[in-house]
Design an enzyme around this catalytic site. Structure first.
Site, PDB file in Angstrom:
ATOM      1  N   ASP A  11      49.959  41.027  52.117  1.00 19.73           N
ATOM      2  CA  ASP A  11      48.883  41.736  52.814  1.00 19.73           C
ATOM      3  C   ASP A  11      49.376  41.994  54.225  1.00 19.73           C
ATOM      4  OD1 ASP A  11      47.228  41.571  50.621  1.00 19.73           O
ATOM      5  OD2 ASP A  11      46.154  39.805  51.324  1.00 19.73           O
ATOM      6  N   ASP A 130      38.797  45.523  43.640  1.00 24.56           N
ATOM      7  CA  ASP A 130      38.306  44.284  44.249  1.00 24.56           C
ATOM      8  C   ASP A 130      36.911  44.055  43.694  1.00 24.56           C
ATOM      9  OD1 ASP A 130      40.619  44.157  45.777  1.00 24.56           O
ATOM     10  OD2 ASP A 130      39.724  45.242  47.458  1.00 24.56           O
TER      11      ASP A 130
END
Length: 258
Positions: A11, A130
């Site tokens: 990330d 997500d």
């Protein structure tokens, strides 16, 4: 049976690798090029780079980072974050990405997935989902799709959305449980299995890995084709090699060595 893949996830925000819990509380984990090189040496099958604040901050693509990584790392790179148009897909592929991940942009414009797949091939289009559990105790399980780094609910059902994305030409689904992200409590196996069993394309399980057994569970109990993890690799708790060894011992086919 095809080898199951282990994919470290980086990330990235503002050019640094970070890791959070439940999509917040980010802490610095290092330089993306150095970390990617380390995972390549350890035998990772692929690496996923997600610019987790590009969409919400309205920032451009991380082309410089991808060019730097691609010049030193020779395993497939999946890149996501800030992809808003067909031109962005082309620019990232030209910078050295092998696959492009779309999340918020797929929800905003599902046709983008169809167009990108038609132009570049399904094999390089990944749709990242997500998902957060929204069903109450005792109800049939339901998960909602969230966008903008987990900040925005969409009302979309995660399983139905995964099915639609596969029909539109996504070659792979990257499925993250927001409830498990960074918790080290293991994948949401119910979610992973529901999506994996619903779509004809590979599913990458993500969110919650705390030990090597969790990785094996994602494959054996979650029916995923690949498992993605961040914290356990970034902070040196395990190497990718140890993870592969463990999975091989559990009877899961993995690629070991070149």
């Amino acid at each position: 049976m095809l080898a199951k893949r282990i994919i470290p996830c980086l990330d990235v925000t503002n050019g640094r690798v970070v890791k959070g819990v439940n999509f917040v509380e980010l802490r610095d984990a290092g330089d993306p090029v150095e970390i990617a090189r380390r995972y390549d040496e350890q035998g990772a099958d692929e690496i996923t780079f997600l610019d987790i604040t590009a969409t919400s901050d309205g920032r451009d693509l991380m082309l410089g980072i991808i060019e730097a990584v691609a010049s030193q790392v020779f395993i497939p790179l999946t890149v996501g974050g800030g992809v808003r148009a067909l031109e962005d897909v082309r620019r990232l592929l030209n910078a050295g990405a092998d696959k492009i991940s779309m999340n918020s942009s797929a929800v905003a414009n599902p046709q983008l997935v169809s167009d990108a797949s038609a132009r570049h091939g399904a094999q390089c289009i990944v749709v990242a989902i997500d998902a957060k559990k929204v069903s109450a105790e005792g109800e049939a399980p339901r998960w909602e799709v969230f966008t903008h780094g987990g900040r925005k609910g969409t009302g979309l059902d995660a399983v139905a959305w995964a099915r639609e994305m596969a029909q539109r030409g996504a070659g792979e689904i990257l499925l993250t449980s927001m409830d498990r992200d960074g918790t080290k409590a293991g994948f949401d196996l119910e979610l992973t299995r529901a999506v994996s069993d619903a779509v004809p394309v590979p599913v990458i399980a993500s969110g919650g890995v705390g030990n090597l057994q969790h990785l094996a569970d994602g494959i054996q109990r979650g029916h995923a084709d690949a498992v993605l993890a961040a914290s356990i690799f970034h902070y040196g708790e395990y190497t990718v090699g140890q993870a592969k060894q463990f999975m091989a011992e559990q009877g899961i086919p993995v690629r070991i060595g070149s």
